[in-house]
Design a protein around this motif. Structure first.
Motif, short mmCIF file in Angstrom:
data_model
loop_
_atom_site.label_atom_id
_atom_site.label_comp_id
_atom_site.label_asym_id
_atom_site.label_seq_id
_atom_site.Cartn_x
_atom_site.Cartn_y
_atom_site.Cartn_z
N ARG A 335 -28.26 -14.70 23.98
CA ARG A 335 -26.93 -15.30 23.94
C ARG A 335 -25.98 -14.46 23.09
N GLN A 336 -24.79 -14.22 23.59
CA GLN A 336 -23.78 -13.55 22.79
C GLN A 336 -23.09 -14.57 21.89
N LEU A 337 -22.79 -14.13 20.68
CA LEU A 337 -22.24 -15.01 19.66
C LEU A 337 -20.77 -14.69 19.41
N ARG A 338 -20.07 -15.61 18.76
CA ARG A 338 -18.66 -15.39 18.47
C ARG A 338 -18.37 -15.41 16.98
N ALA A 339 -19.11 -16.20 16.22
CA ALA A 339 -18.76 -16.40 14.81
C ALA A 339 -19.00 -15.20 13.91
N PRO A 340 -20.04 -14.37 14.13
CA PRO A 340 -20.34 -13.33 13.13
C PRO A 340 -19.18 -12.42 12.77
N MET A 341 -18.32 -12.07 13.74
CA MET A 341 -17.21 -11.18 13.40
C MET A 341 -16.26 -11.85 12.41
N ALA A 342 -15.86 -13.09 12.68
CA ALA A 342 -14.97 -13.80 11.77
C ALA A 342 -15.65 -14.07 10.44
N ASP A 343 -16.95 -14.38 10.46
CA ASP A 343 -17.68 -14.67 9.22
C ASP A 343 -17.76 -13.44 8.32
N VAL A 344 -18.13 -12.30 8.90
CA VAL A 344 -18.21 -11.06 8.12
C VAL A 344 -16.84 -10.69 7.59
N HIS A 345 -15.81 -10.90 8.42
CA HIS A 345 -14.45 -10.58 8.01
C HIS A 345 -14.01 -11.42 6.82
N GLU A 346 -14.25 -12.72 6.89
CA GLU A 346 -13.89 -13.62 5.80
C GLU A 346 -14.63 -13.26 4.52
N LEU A 347 -15.94 -13.06 4.63
CA LEU A 347 -16.75 -12.78 3.45
C LEU A 347 -16.41 -11.43 2.84
N THR A 348 -16.10 -10.46 3.70
CA THR A 348 -15.69 -9.14 3.20
C THR A 348 -14.46 -9.26 2.31
N ASN A 349 -13.47 -9.97 2.78
CA ASN A 349 -12.23 -10.12 2.02
C ASN A 349 -12.47 -10.79 0.67
N LEU A 350 -13.27 -11.84 0.65
CA LEU A 350 -13.53 -12.56 -0.59
C LEU A 350 -14.33 -11.73 -1.58
N LEU A 351 -15.34 -11.02 -1.09
CA LEU A 351 -16.16 -10.21 -2.00
C LEU A 351 -15.37 -9.06 -2.58
N ARG A 352 -14.45 -8.49 -1.80
CA ARG A 352 -13.62 -7.42 -2.36
C ARG A 352 -12.76 -7.92 -3.51
N GLN A 353 -12.31 -9.16 -3.39
CA GLN A 353 -11.53 -9.73 -4.49
C GLN A 353 -12.38 -9.91 -5.75
N LEU A 354 -13.69 -9.96 -5.58
CA LEU A 354 -14.62 -10.04 -6.72
C LEU A 354 -15.13 -8.66 -7.12
N ASP A 355 -14.48 -7.59 -6.61
CA ASP A 355 -14.79 -6.20 -6.97
C ASP A 355 -16.14 -5.75 -6.45
N PHE A 356 -16.61 -6.31 -5.36
CA PHE A 356 -17.81 -5.81 -4.71
C PHE A 356 -17.45 -4.58 -3.87
N LYS A 357 -18.32 -3.60 -3.86
CA LYS A 357 -18.26 -2.52 -2.89
C LYS A 357 -18.91 -3.06 -1.61
N VAL A 358 -18.11 -3.29 -0.60
CA VAL A 358 -18.59 -3.97 0.59
C VAL A 358 -18.74 -2.99 1.75
N VAL A 359 -19.90 -3.00 2.38
CA VAL A 359 -20.13 -2.30 3.63
C VAL A 359 -20.29 -3.37 4.71
N SER A 360 -19.34 -3.44 5.64
CA SER A 360 -19.35 -4.48 6.67
C SER A 360 -19.58 -3.83 8.03
N LEU A 361 -20.61 -4.29 8.73
CA LEU A 361 -21.02 -3.66 9.99
C LEU A 361 -21.21 -4.71 11.07
N LEU A 362 -20.77 -4.37 12.28
CA LEU A 362 -20.94 -5.25 13.42
C LEU A 362 -21.86 -4.61 14.45
#
Length: 806
Positions: A335-362
């Motif tokens: 099954r193809q999914l829809r949520a992971p792109m939006a989820d990774v996007h949201e989490l990436t933005n929040l972690l950057r605000q906490l000064d994480f070095k984020v590697v986000s991959l789809l």
């Protein structure tokens, strides 16, 4: 010594005015200071207050910088926080000025009176603390000594004419202080035998420590310097000890530890000796603080006067914070999914605000996931916080969790997946201070897999946190609404992630929130597993260091986040086309084209991209579109681009990790003259190197090495050799959409091995009806990733570069 905890009001008017002059500039001035001060909420300035600062220039004696300094002083800003802000904005001149104004010069080592034989060598020492770059001037009586501009004054062959009273003047700018007088007396060899004998013994075989080591309190990763100086004849020798044990090769007056760790904490002293005498210096302490264990409140020990920590637990810190986020959606056999792109996007933005070095991959296949984990492990080290998030298909057998890659076959087993516990074990070997796994996937049994993998021996640690989006033998769901979707887990996690709480407390609250959502009750419940024994939070500050390991980690991360520079192409017809680049994820890039200039006789022209490198699978529907939405991007155009100038055409490139050579494409200019009906074309080929994560060549296999060489391997005897090469990162079992309509509907992360051809009637727990989602509406993903001009900000790892052309 100066008390930096005093308020800014203790500064004199002259000092405040001097700072204001340095801050009244646009490049590195009061605006940047106001931005730096936002770290503390009570010092944040509103738009109206910043406007009032700007209006000060309308007064003949007005100063925006002074106006801002007065506001900060009224709000109780300390000298220490002001200095921290000035250092953060890298205003070196203001830092030096403030330090000079606050620090008082204090003599720590006074020159000592001496009686020596004529012709002997004399060393007078004077040392002081205070502002950096102190100056020294030596005098004999009222006469300045030529060349006497160092803490030590050396007289190689003392004569009668050079005896007398010596004094040292220590200065910094206009501030200065004098040492005590030191009387140097010459004893001639013709004196009485007793006096000569006594003096001869002192000159030939005497030994005296002239400078004692000092207690040190530093942060982990900083450099430490202990010093012990002595004089004597024969010349003294040195041996340093830690906790009464001699240190190998520590036989110099200075003991330097370039990158201190908790293992270096202890009691130190130096043994000074020559042929006739031996002395031991004062015993001093090296303490790690404000440490990851104790409060920043340090006070003298009542027994020996050394500096030690109070016993009140307080905030922790990390030497660095890195995160790897993987979202798998477009599965080949599931099954193809829809949520992971939006989820990774949201989490990436929040972690950057906490000064994480984020590697986000789809959308990673097995090899790419393994390589991504290998590179992620290289970013981990002692003191680092590591976070791994996975959204996609997954399963759990016998307590072992597995993440399903994009290319897993229909009836996959552990041989085709990535074993979460083995990844965690490799993270543990990196001696991180905090390991957080967030698995947004199903945990149903995989009936195709009866393997029970056995991990190798585990170290006893207390730094692991597992956050499962659902409980054992249950699915993880997503909410689909219009073209945006979030998983249930991220819908609630993003509301709590920024809270300054122990990570387990924060996740507990997420679980409580999920429990209040009516539509998830009985379907999905957060499960938390942890052995974390310290109050570590994702909001903990980073204590940056200059360690070689830190520098290497920064370089390793930066390599995967370099965008091509914006460029302008000139065509023979006179049209100029601008190319710009943006990073949506670490392996997804947006290219836009716009017409900068065109001759007046050209009525219409557009610039389109084509003929991309063969390595990339290009979706033509996502090329040369007039909006980001049309190319499938969730970057917010209104926040990224200046108005009213908007790029004309967008192209979205995915799966950059599969790029084996430099990325090339053709820019085709279509244009039409006003007096001609025929459309003309011109072409230019462009090469932009290997952007973003493509530089890491994740498509290439990684050869397993031992953990000491900072690489990744699997040592489970139950897994095949081929699976060892493939395992690294995993994805949660995913959510699928049962309808493409705009109505909100429920789907779930499918069971392992389940394919879309299975009739709905045979599937378990697959609700098809529409559900009321008022209690768990996902936030708009279009506003989650702030885009800033790279040229306008200092380069730091929490800022993902976006459009480069502005």
């Amino acid at each position: 010594m100066a008390d930096w905890n005093l308020g800014m009001g203790t500064l004199s008017e002259a000092n405040l005015n001097g700072l204001a002059v340095m801050l009244d500039n646009a490049k590195c001035g009061w605006k940047q200071l106001a931005t730096a001060a936002k770290d503390q909420p009570r010092f944040r300035c509103s738009e109206s207050e910043l406007t009032n600062c700007s209006l000060q220039v309308l007064n003949c004696t007005g100063s925006p910088g002074r106006f801002l300094l007065d506001m900060l002083a009224e709000r109780g800003c300390t000298l220490a926080f002001l200095l921290q802000c000035l250092r953060k904005m890298e205003h070196h001149q203001a830092v030096e000025y403030l330090t000079t104004a606050v620090e008082q010069i204090q003599i720590t080592v006074q020159p000592q009176a001496q009686q020596v034989l004529e012709g002997s060598r004399v060393v007078l020492s004077c040392r002081a603390s205070g502002p950096p770059a102190l100056g020294y001037q030596w005098f004999r009586g009222k006469e300045e000594i030529s060349g006497g501009n160092a803490p030590n004054l050396v007289v190689p062959f003392l004569t009668v004419a050079e005896q007398g009273h010596y004094i040292c003047r220590v200065n910094h700018g206009e501030k200065f202080i004098f040492s005590k007088w030191a009387h140097v007396r010459v004893i001639r060899s013709g004196n009485s035998s007793s006096e000569a004998s006594s003096t001869f013994f002192s000159a030939t075989s005497g030994l005296r420590i002239t400078y004692q080591p000092k207690h040190q309190t530093v942060s982990e990763g900083e450099a430490v310097l202990l010093q012990c100086f002595a004089e004597g004849n024969p010349p003294p020798q040195y041996q340093w000890y830690r906790n009464k044990e001699p240190l190998a090769s520590a036989t110099q007056p200075k003991l330097k530890i370039p990158c201190v760790t908790t293992a270096d904490r202890g009691k130190y002293y130096c043994r000074v000796y020559n042929l006739y005498h031996e002395f031991r210096s004062n015993e001093v302490s090296i303490n790690i603080g404000p440490s990851s264990m104790y409060d920043a409140n340090w006070k003298p020990d009542e027994e020996d006067g050394s500096i030690g920590p109070t016993r009140q637990l307080s905030n922790f810190y990390a030497t660095d914070k890195v995160a790897l986020l993987i979202g798998n959606m477009n599965y080949l056999h599931h099954r193809q999914l829809r949520a992971p792109m939006a989820d990774v996007h949201e989490l990436t933005n929040l972690l950057r605000q906490l000064d994480f070095k984020v590697v986000s991959l789809l959308d990673l296949n097995r090899q790419e996931m393994h390589s991504a984990v290998t590179e992620f492990l290289l970013l981990l080290d002692r003191g680092v916080y590591g976070l791994l998030y996975f959204a996609g298909h997954g399963y759990e057998n016998y307590g072992n969790s597995f993440m399903v890659p994009l290319d897993a076959p229909a009836s996959y087993t552990s041989e085709h997946c990535l074993w979460v516990q083995s990844v965690l074990q490799r993270m543990q070997e990196r001696e991180t201070d905090l390991n957080v796994f967030l698995l947004d996937m199903c945990r149903k049994r995989n009936l195709n897999d009866d393997t029970i993998p056995q991990p190798g021996p585990w170290k006893v640690t207390a730094n692991i946190v597992f956050g499962y989006a659902t409980c054992v033998d249950a699915e993880a769901y997503e909410v689909n609404k219009d073209d945006l979707s979030n998983g249930i887990f991220i819908s609630y996690l993003k509301k709590r992630l920024m809270e300054d709480e122990k990570v387990t407390v924060m996740l507990d609250r997420v679980g409580e929130d999920m429990g209040q959502c009516r539509i998830t009750q009985g379907r999905q419940a957060l499960e938390l597993r942890s052995n974390l024994s310290e109050r570590r939070a994702l909001t903990d500050k980073i204590q940056s260091t200059d360690c070689p390991v830190t520098s290497a980690r920064n370089l390793q991360w930066a390599i995967a986040h370099v965008l091509p520079e914006s460029r302008t192409l000139e065509f023979e017809c006179g049209v100029k086309v601008q190319l710009g680049f943006a990073a949506e994820f670490s392996n997804v890039m947006i290219i836009y084209t716009r017409i900068l200039e065109k001759p007046k006789d050209i009525e219409h022209c557009t610039a389109q991209l084509s003929d991309f490198s063969e390595d990339l699978e290009i979706d033509l529907k996502h090329t040369n579109q007039e909006s980001l939405l049309e190319v499938g991007s969730i970057l917010p155009i209104a926040e990224c681009l200046p108005q009213p100038e908007v790029p004309k055409l967008y192209t979205r490139l995915k799966a950059l990790q599969r790029l084996k050579k430099e990325l090339t494409f053709t820019v085709c200019l279509h244009y039409q003259y006003s007096n001609l009906e025929e459309e003309l074309q011109e072409r230019q080929t462009v090469s932009i190197g290997k952007p973003l994560v493509s530089k890491l060549n994740l498509h290439e296999p990684r050869v397993p090495h031992c953990s000491s060489s900072s690489s990744f391997e699997f040592n489970s005897s139950s897994l095949t050799e081929s699976s060892m090469m493939a395992e690294g990162l995993g994805e949660p079992s995913g959510m699928s959409s049962s309808s493409t309509s705009a109505t909100t509907c429920w789907t779930y992360y499918s069971n392992p091995g389940e394919t879309s051809e299975v009739p709905p009637s045979t599937k378990v727990n697959l609700p098809e009806e529409n559900l009321d989602t008022d209690e768990c509406q996902p936030l708009s993903a279009g506003k989650s990733l702030p885009c800033t001009r790279v040229d306008d900000i200092s380069y730091r790892f929490s800022n993902m570069p976006d459009f480069h052309s502005f």
